[in-house]
Motif scaffolding. Structure first.
Motif, PDB file in Angstrom:
ATOM      1  N   VAL A 183      12.658  76.358 -26.943  1.00  0.00           N
ATOM      2  CA  VAL A 183      12.622  75.219 -26.030  1.00  0.00           C
ATOM      3  C   VAL A 183      11.156  74.933 -25.715  1.00  0.00           C
ATOM      4  O   VAL A 183      10.535  75.615 -24.897  1.00  0.00           O
ATOM      5  CB  VAL A 183      13.403  75.502 -24.736  1.00  0.00           C
ATOM      6  N   VAL A 192       7.665  73.159 -24.346  1.00  0.00           N
ATOM      7  CA  VAL A 192       7.205  72.456 -23.152  1.00  0.00           C
ATOM      8  C   VAL A 192       6.565  71.145 -23.593  1.00  0.00           C
ATOM      9  O   VAL A 192       5.705  71.124 -24.471  1.00  0.00           O
ATOM     10  CB  VAL A 192       6.194  73.304 -22.356  1.00  0.00           C
ATOM     11  N   SER A 232       4.428  67.649 -22.836  1.00  0.00           N
ATOM     12  CA  SER A 232       3.402  67.082 -21.961  1.00  0.00           C
ATOM     13  C   SER A 232       2.930  65.757 -22.549  1.00  0.00           C
ATOM     14  O   SER A 232       3.141  65.465 -23.727  1.00  0.00           O
ATOM     15  CB  SER A 232       2.222  68.045 -21.817  1.00  0.00           C
ATOM     16  N   THR A 243      10.518  73.207 -32.953  1.00  0.00           N
ATOM     17  CA  THR A 243      11.857  73.737 -32.757  1.00  0.00           C
ATOM     18  C   THR A 243      12.750  73.262 -33.882  1.00  0.00           C
ATOM     19  O   THR A 243      12.410  72.334 -34.623  1.00  0.00           O
ATOM     20  CB  THR A 243      12.429  73.335 -31.384  1.00  0.00           C
ATOM     21  N   THR A 289      14.901  66.740 -30.628  1.00  0.00           N
ATOM     22  CA  THR A 289      14.732  66.766 -29.183  1.00  0.00           C
ATOM     23  C   THR A 289      14.268  65.400 -28.697  1.00  0.00           C
ATOM     24  O   THR A 289      13.802  64.562 -29.475  1.00  0.00           O
ATOM     25  CB  THR A 289      13.699  67.831 -28.758  1.00  0.00           C
ATOM     26  N   GLY A 292      11.911  64.902 -18.017  1.00  0.00           N
ATOM     27  CA  GLY A 292      13.239  65.300 -18.469  1.00  0.00           C
ATOM     28  C   GLY A 292      13.334  65.157 -19.972  1.00  0.00           C
ATOM     29  O   GLY A 292      12.348  64.951 -20.673  1.00  0.00           O
ATOM     30  N   ARG A 318      15.996  66.215 -23.664  1.00  0.00           N
ATOM     31  CA  ARG A 318      17.015  67.091 -24.259  1.00  0.00           C
ATOM     32  C   ARG A 318      16.319  68.066 -25.201  1.00  0.00           C
ATOM     33  O   ARG A 318      15.602  67.694 -26.110  1.00  0.00           O
ATOM     34  CB  ARG A 318      18.041  66.256 -25.036  1.00  0.00           C
ATOM     35  N   VAL A 359      13.954  70.136 -24.407  1.00  0.00           N
ATOM     36  CA  VAL A 359      12.570  70.387 -24.048  1.00  0.00           C
ATOM     37  C   VAL A 359      12.512  70.843 -22.598  1.00  0.00           C
ATOM     38  O   VAL A 359      13.431  70.617 -21.814  1.00  0.00           O
ATOM     39  CB  VAL A 359      11.674  69.144 -24.229  1.00  0.00           C
ATOM     40  N   GLN A 360      11.419  71.466 -22.256  1.00  0.00           N
ATOM     41  CA  GLN A 360      11.157  71.857 -20.878  1.00  0.00           C
ATOM     42  C   GLN A 360      10.034  70.972 -20.349  1.00  0.00           C
ATOM     43  O   GLN A 360       8.901  71.058 -20.807  1.00  0.00           O
ATOM     44  CB  GLN A 360      10.743  73.335 -20.807  1.00  0.00           C
ATOM     45  N   PRO A 361      10.342  70.094 -19.397  1.00  0.00           N
ATOM     46  CA  PRO A 361       9.289  69.182 -18.921  1.00  0.00           C
ATOM     47  C   PRO A 361       8.373  69.876 -17.922  1.00  0.00           C
ATOM     48  O   PRO A 361       8.789  70.756 -17.173  1.00  0.00           O
ATOM     49  CB  PRO A 361      10.087  68.063 -18.244  1.00  0.00           C
ATOM     50  N   ALA A 362       7.115  69.469 -17.940  1.00  0.00           N
ATOM     51  CA  ALA A 362       6.187  69.872 -16.895  1.00  0.00           C
ATOM     52  C   ALA A 362       6.306  68.821 -15.794  1.00  0.00           C
ATOM     53  O   ALA A 362       5.957  67.659 -15.990  1.00  0.00           O
ATOM     54  CB  ALA A 362       4.770  69.941 -17.443  1.00  0.00           C
TER      55      ALA A 362
END
Length: 465
Positions: free
Chosen positions: A233, A235, A237, A261, A265, A320, A322, A324-327
């Motif tokens: 997953v 991050v 930016s 990945t 995404t 936000g 799908r 991914v991890q948002p900062a």
């Protein structure tokens, strides 16, 4: 049956004996293989933690950016809890490998539960979250053992690739055993050890394995709660190619993932700030990444208007998406520089009739040739004195008041010039003429009329007799 030339067979055997790993050609010839395009590989390590290998292995994996899963033995965790804690703090997944590495198929249900519970307790005491994955020692598991494991909340995890590092071999041989067994788009769970005699060779084999597998288009993954490799997953930016844009222009935004990945995404990019969406066209935009992609671009377009404004700021962030991890903090900013000249302020002619008794307020209108995004302060001077007014941002008109003293019918009509002597955030334009007409009544007539207009109360005296 087609015969293979003997020379080709000899060359392949020589390459294998020398430990070389043949490169995997990309489909279609020389087209490069994209990251993660071949699927996932989960590296797992059993029988630790060991003071000799585990810290060095964790450091090497972290430096290479490779997630992994460690199945630890309870007695070793109890002896060196700090090693297990460091693994967890470094982000590695940790599973249960029983208390003393015992074959579970030869134990009773109670013995299995106690072995798992003691290891779980040792991990919790070391500051590690309670595990839900278990690897039965020797891969020995049957239906009865599976039922016991399920009853206490564990998911058993075996492997699909055995490096056989426990049996010996050089780092090159261990790496070759792994590399020849990995299959594209399959479940690739590699068994290796950080707590056996030959673990130092495994430690030295890791960089070779990682480099070769990445060149072949594989990504590395930890095991998820279901015991299967979980796609990384990344991050997400966002940044701007330049920090400033002139009104009506555009600037390219770059959205980056910190790692590739193995699945498609999306990232949601938001724009906000002092411009509040009025001076740029994008408020929220969805950006798609294909398998292995780490960079995507989009445009922030600004609107051209004719309003003089202060420099405005657009803040950008990924909030936000799908996969991914948002900062969640604002990550970049773009200044929108205005290129419009300030408006011209003009005065509008006005007429007022003086009063015979009291001073009168004369209203003079200030008009801008176009609206401004800033408040405009206008100061005027006339024979009646000075005055001023502020035209609110976004408005085009405002009214100032000059004080006209009392007059008399004999005074006649006077045209008084009113000039702009100062303008902030605007250019001074034409002045105006304030026409002051005399009152129709004299002072005495006005007083008499005022007295006559008063309604005096009528007093009623009641009869006494």
């Amino acid at each position: 049956m087609r015969r293979i030339p003997v020379l080709v067979v000899v060359l392949v055997l020589v390459a294998l004996l020398l430990g070389g790993v043949p490169a995997v050609a990309a489909p279609g010839g020389d087209r490069p293989i994209g990251p993660c395009s071949r699927g996932l590989v989960a590296l797992t390590f059993d029988d630790g933690p060991s003071t000799a290998v585990t810290p060095r292995l964790a450091h090497r994996l972290d430096r290479l950016g490779v997630p992994a899963t460690f199945f630890v033995v309870g007695t070793r965790v109890a002896a060196h809890p700090e090693l297990a804690r460091r693994l967890s703090e470094a982000g590695f997944a940790i599973g249960n490998h029983t208390w003393e590495h015992t074959d579970l198929t030869g134990q009773t249900g109670g013995q299995i539960r106690r072995a798992l519970q003691r290891t779980r307790h040792a991990l919790i005491e070391a500051g590690v979250p309670a595990p839900t994955l278990v690897r039965p020692p020797y891969g020995a598991v049957d239906g009865r053992v599976r039922r016991v494991l399920a009853a206490v909340g564990y998911t058993p995890v075996l492997w699909t690739i055995d490096s056989r590092d426990w049996s010996g071999g050089t780092p090159r041989q261990i790496a070759r055993r792994v590399l020849t067994a990995v299959r594209p788009h399959r479940t690739n769970i590699v068994l290796q050890h950080d707590g056996v005699t030959h673990s130092p060779a495994t430690l030295r084999a890791i960089p070779r394995e990682v480099q070769a597998l990445r060149e072949r288009g594989f990504c590395f993954a930890a095991l998820g709660p279901d015991g299967r490799p979980t796609p990384p997953v990344p991050v997400a930016s966002v940044s701007a190619d330049r920090p400033r844009v002139t009104e009506g222009g555009r600037v390219r935004l770059t959205v980056r993932l910190d790692r590739p990945t193995s699945r498609e995404t999306t990232a949601l990019v938001a724009a906000g700030g002092s411009a509040s969406g009025t001076d740029f066209e994008m408020t929220t935009r969805r950006v798609r990444f294909g398998v292995g992609d780490q960079v995507a671009h989009l445009w922030l377009r600004t609107r051209q208007d004719d309003i003089d404004e202060v420099r405005e700021e657009v803040d950008l962030k990924v909030f936000g998406g799908r996969g991914v991890q948002p900062a969640l903090v604002w990550q970049a900013g773009v200044s929108i520089a205005d290129d419009d000249p300030p408006p011209v302020a003009r005065l509008v002619d006005a007429t007022v009739t003086a009063a015979p008794l009291l001073a009168t307020g004369a209203s003079v209108r200030v008009r801008l040739d176009r609206a401004s995004g800033r408040p405009v302060r206008v100061q005027v001077r006339s024979p009646l004195g000075r005055g001023g007014v502020v035209v609110a941002a976004g408005s085009r008109t405002a009214t100032l008041t000059l004080t006209v003293p009392p007059g008399a019918p004999r005074d006649g009509v006077h045209d008084l010039p009113v000039r702009i002597v100062g303008a902030t955030h605007a250019r001074a334009g034409a002045g105006a003429v304030l026409t002051v007409r005399p009152p129709r009544q004299s002072r005495a007539e006005a007083i008499a009329a005022a007295v006559a207009a008063v309604r005096w109360p009528v007093a009623t005296v009641p009869r006494i007799f």
